[in-house]
Design an enzyme around this catalytic site. Sequence first.
Site, PDB file in Angstrom:
ATOM      1  N   ARG A 160      -4.281   5.913   2.923  1.00  0.00           N
ATOM      2  CA  ARG A 160      -3.640   5.867   1.587  1.00  0.00           C
ATOM      3  C   ARG A 160      -3.725   7.233   0.902  1.00  0.00           C
ATOM      4  NH1 ARG A 160      -2.870   1.641   3.642  1.00  0.00           N
ATOM      5  NH2 ARG A 160      -2.672  -0.393   2.664  1.00  0.00           N
ATOM      6  N   SER A 235      -2.450  -3.558  -3.614  1.00  0.00           N
ATOM      7  CA  SER A 235      -3.892  -3.297  -3.711  1.00  0.00           C
ATOM      8  C   SER A 235      -4.152  -2.310  -4.840  1.00  0.00           C
ATOM      9  CB  SER A 235      -4.412  -2.687  -2.413  1.00  0.00           C
ATOM     10  OG  SER A 235      -4.171  -3.555  -1.346  1.00  0.00           O
ATOM     11  N   GLU A 331      -6.540   2.916  -6.286  1.00  0.00           N
ATOM     12  CA  GLU A 331      -5.513   3.361  -5.350  1.00  0.00           C
ATOM     13  C   GLU A 331      -4.194   3.679  -6.056  1.00  0.00           C
ATOM     14  OE1 GLU A 331      -2.268   2.537  -2.863  1.00  0.00           O
ATOM     15  OE2 GLU A 331      -3.467   0.780  -2.385  1.00  0.00           O
TER      16      GLU A 331
END
Length: 335
Positions: A160, A235, A331
Amino acid sequence: MKIQHNISLKNYNTFGIDAIASRFTSVNSIAKLIDILTTEQNIFILGGGSNLLLTNDLAPLTLHIDLKGIDIVDETDNDIFIKVQAGENWHEFVLWCIEHDFGGLENLSLIPGNVGASPIQNIGAYGVEMKDCFHKLNTIEIATQKSHVFTKDECNFGYRNSVFKNELKGKYIITSVIFKLTKKNHKLNASYGAIQTELEKRGINSPTIKDISDVVIDIRNSKLPNPKEIGNSGSFFKNPVISTDKFQELKEKHQTIPSYKISEAEVKIPAGWLIEQCGFKGKRFGDAGVHEKQALVLVNYGNATGQEFYTLAVLIQQKVSEIFGIELAIEVNVV
Ligand code: EPU
């Protein structure tokens, strides 16, 4: 260039947060993009808005990237090179690939957002990351308005993560991405537990890329909320990576803690599990809540503000830190 004033961004971010852009414009060509960059100093780039938490109204010019087009630019016996403009919807592009029997991205079906944002956080799911099919990307440098091509190495992809989230953050606008997909001899990735179970249930022994895509869509629909029905950004935190030593210590106190081995020295822990253990799963704080089926996803039950989500995120971080001594990293892009 047509600039609109005081535009609600509610329909431009998948969290459905009603932040206001004091000035807003959309671009559908590179020429228009360059024109804006030469006249405006202070801009905020808006893609699909699927990895974004708006905690404030936006004072800079909000620039919505609406570049469209999918073109085959090269091919070999086995591979096909496809150039996709940044404003194309990710999932529609994946479906286009399945329809044409181009393999590689099927595990990434139904991920919200646009193609231009996909390299920034190297989107991933069910054992595959975007970087696995990435060839190169085209950008315009904001400061100079010059075009610049980035190779895979230059993007420095990680979990990520990429160079565009770090040292080059806010410096380049991704205008198109070139993917390298397979035309035949597809390398299927069906090893992820939930995919295997679902294929077995359906009695599929030698799956096609369409089978994998269908199964991934069903798995995602069964545990992840659809942003069209309930605002969310996938997420919210990254899965933390901790040392094997620290993991052994934690395992003595919390025997059921799940983990994925990364190397001899490190393991990844599902943040969803940590958050659930802290009692947040399914909890609601006004209109901001923690999803009832996947604790890693924060959801908007109506009119939650970005500030409310941020407050909830900090509360979750504090509790996880207090109980497990693990610092969760956010994130999504907090603006
Ligand atoms: N778990 C819980 N409780 C929860 C959620 C998860 O205990 O509420 C535990 C379970 O042990 C489960 C494990 O966490 O087996 C893993 O859960 P899941 O398979 O749902 O995956 P994840 O690690 O929570 C990651 C990605 C997702 C991606 C899935 C599937 C990150 C930050 N998230 O989630 O990506 O879809 O794997 O590959 O890496 C996204 O980035 O927006 C995203 C949705």
